[in-house]
Design a protein around this motif. Structure first.
Motif, short mmCIF file in Angstrom:
data_model
loop_
_atom_site.label_atom_id
_atom_site.label_comp_id
_atom_site.label_asym_id
_atom_site.label_seq_id
_atom_site.Cartn_x
_atom_site.Cartn_y
_atom_site.Cartn_z
N GLY A 77 42.84 10.70 9.08
CA GLY A 77 43.64 9.56 8.66
C GLY A 77 44.86 9.94 7.84
O GLY A 77 45.39 9.13 7.08
N LYS A 78 45.32 11.17 8.04
CA LYS A 78 46.45 11.67 7.26
C LYS A 78 47.74 10.90 7.56
O LYS A 78 48.45 10.45 6.65
CB LYS A 78 46.62 13.16 7.55
CG LYS A 78 47.55 13.90 6.63
CD LYS A 78 47.18 15.38 6.54
CE LYS A 78 46.87 16.01 7.89
NZ LYS A 78 48.05 16.10 8.77
N SER A 127 44.15 16.55 -0.67
CA SER A 127 43.18 17.07 0.30
C SER A 127 42.34 15.90 0.80
O SER A 127 41.55 15.33 0.05
CB SER A 127 42.30 18.13 -0.36
OG SER A 127 41.40 18.69 0.57
N LEU A 128 42.53 15.52 2.07
CA LEU A 128 41.89 14.33 2.62
C LEU A 128 40.53 14.66 3.22
O LEU A 128 40.39 15.63 3.98
CB LEU A 128 42.77 13.69 3.70
CG LEU A 128 43.91 12.79 3.20
CD1 LEU A 128 44.95 13.57 2.43
CD2 LEU A 128 44.56 12.05 4.37
N ILE A 129 39.53 13.82 2.90
CA ILE A 129 38.17 13.98 3.40
C ILE A 129 37.66 12.61 3.82
O ILE A 129 37.84 11.62 3.10
CB ILE A 129 37.25 14.58 2.31
CG1 ILE A 129 37.72 15.99 1.93
CG2 ILE A 129 35.79 14.60 2.76
CD1 ILE A 129 37.00 16.58 0.73
N ASP A 130 37.03 12.54 4.98
CA ASP A 130 36.47 11.28 5.47
C ASP A 130 35.28 10.90 4.57
O ASP A 130 34.28 11.61 4.51
CB ASP A 130 36.00 11.47 6.92
CG ASP A 130 35.59 10.17 7.59
OD1 ASP A 130 35.12 9.24 6.90
OD2 ASP A 130 35.73 10.08 8.83
N MET A 131 35.41 9.77 3.89
CA MET A 131 34.40 9.36 2.92
C MET A 131 33.05 9.06 3.56
O MET A 131 32.00 9.14 2.90
CB MET A 131 34.89 8.13 2.16
CG MET A 131 34.03 7.74 0.97
SD MET A 131 34.73 6.33 0.07
CE MET A 131 33.64 6.28 -1.35
N LEU A 141 39.61 10.24 -0.42
CA LEU A 141 38.47 9.90 0.43
C LEU A 141 38.88 8.77 1.36
O LEU A 141 38.92 7.61 0.97
CB LEU A 141 37.28 9.51 -0.44
CG LEU A 141 36.88 10.54 -1.51
CD1 LEU A 141 35.69 10.04 -2.31
CD2 LEU A 141 36.58 11.90 -0.87
N THR A 142 39.20 9.13 2.59
CA THR A 142 39.75 8.17 3.54
C THR A 142 38.67 7.29 4.18
O THR A 142 37.48 7.60 4.11
CB THR A 142 40.53 8.89 4.65
OG1 THR A 142 39.63 9.73 5.39
CG2 THR A 142 41.65 9.74 4.07
#
Length: 204
Positions: free
Chosen positions: A35-36, A110-114, A140-141
């Protein structure tokens, strides 16, 4: 900062092509399809600033944008299995080359899928940022995809799943509802103000 005024500057697919680092940079990193691009578009209130694709691994270049006294850097997504080994290696060299180029990196998101435990690549990125002593925040996307109970469970779990998780700033984010947008903007506003103050009075 007037966020919709952000402007696309350029993009490159090889480390050797990267332009000189002339402004403090804020980088967006994360696995493919985390989801960046959606986050970038929502953050800057621009529908097509970053291209959103239904196909993971589509972004294979480093894209540069500028807003006032900051440069924003959209890094290629990592961890997508259905690309060739050569393409994975090129992405690895591109992202690694960006971080190793001695650039003025002010902050990394730093994006991470929640919804899921961090992948090995997610943990590797966090380890890398810690080892390099780069300032970073974990975004946390897809937070809107979880119920209140699920969110609480995931927040608690992520603290133990990430390296040094108790010490990391975590911001739940949703490009659909706008959750987290103002919190991220406030961080960027403060960063921009600090840079402006330092430029005005370098002695401080």
């Amino acid at each position: 900062m007037n966020y919709p005024n952000i402007a696309f500057e350029t993009s490159f697919g090889r480390v050797s092509q990267l332009p000189a680092s002339t402004l403090p940079e804020v980088a967006f990193a994360g696995r493919s399809n985390v989801g960046k691009s959606s986050m970038i578009n929502r953050l800057f209130s621009r529908k097509n600033l970053a291209r959103v694709s239904a196909v993971p691994g589509k972004t294979a270049t480093i894209n540069f944008f500028r807003l006032e006294n900051l440069r924003f850097v959209d890094l290629p997504g990592y961890g997508y299995a259905r690309v060739s080994k050569g393409e994975k290696e090129r992405w690895r060299e591109l992202v690694g080359g960006y971080f190793a180029a001695g650039r003025d990196i002010a902050l990394v998101f730093s994006l991470i899928d929640m919804r899921h435990p961090p992948t090995a690549d997610d943990k590797g990125m966090v380890d890398f940022l810690i080892d390099c002593q780069l300032p970073f925040i974990c975004i946390l996307t897809k937070a809107d995809k979880l119920s209140k109970t699920q969110r609480a469970e995931r927040m608690a779990a992520i603290r133990s799943e990430l390296p040094c998780g108790e010490q990391i700033t975590l911001i739940p984010f949703s490009s659909q509802t706008g959750e987290g947008v103002e919190e991220v903007r406030q961080i960027l506003n403060e960063l921009s103000a600090d840079i402006a103050a330092e430029e005005k009075d370098p002695a401080n």
